[in-house]
Scaffold this motif. Structure first.
Motif: not given
Length: 102
Positions: A32, A35, A72, A76
């Motif tokens: 995350i 990302l 994710p 990313a």
């Protein structure tokens, strides 16, 4: 007799062997973070945030291409690579004669 001296786990639910190591961020968090860095890199500091997104994505995938990859982290990594490539192209364009105007 010293029953349970240093060996008992009753009353200590977070004793050794019952939980995982909490010394660093887990893979989902790294995916995350990568990302967010990749998306922000399209707008500001792409030459810095792009490689950060690549590294976070790679660590979020478990430093391996084999096996199941969290989505994710994979996104990313891909967006970080695109972001880095665009930043390098932009820097090359700025260094050319005419400062990228032509």
């Amino acid at each position: 007799m010293m029953a349970g001296f240093g060996h008992g786990t009753r009353g200590y639910p977070r004793s050794r062997g019952r939980t995982w190591s909490r010394t660093g961020p887990d893979r989902a968090t790294l995916g995350i973070v990568g990302l967010v860095c990749a998306i922000a890199g399209f707008f500001v500091l792409g030459i810095i945030l792009g490689p950060v997104a690549i590294v976070c994505g790679w660590l979020g995938m478990g430093r391996s291409w084999a096996g199941a990859r969290p989505l994710p982290a994979l996104i990313a990594w891909v967006l970080g690579a695109i972001d880095t490539l665009l930043a390098i192209i932009w820097l090359i364009g700025m260094a050319s004669p005419g400062n990228g105007l032509l």
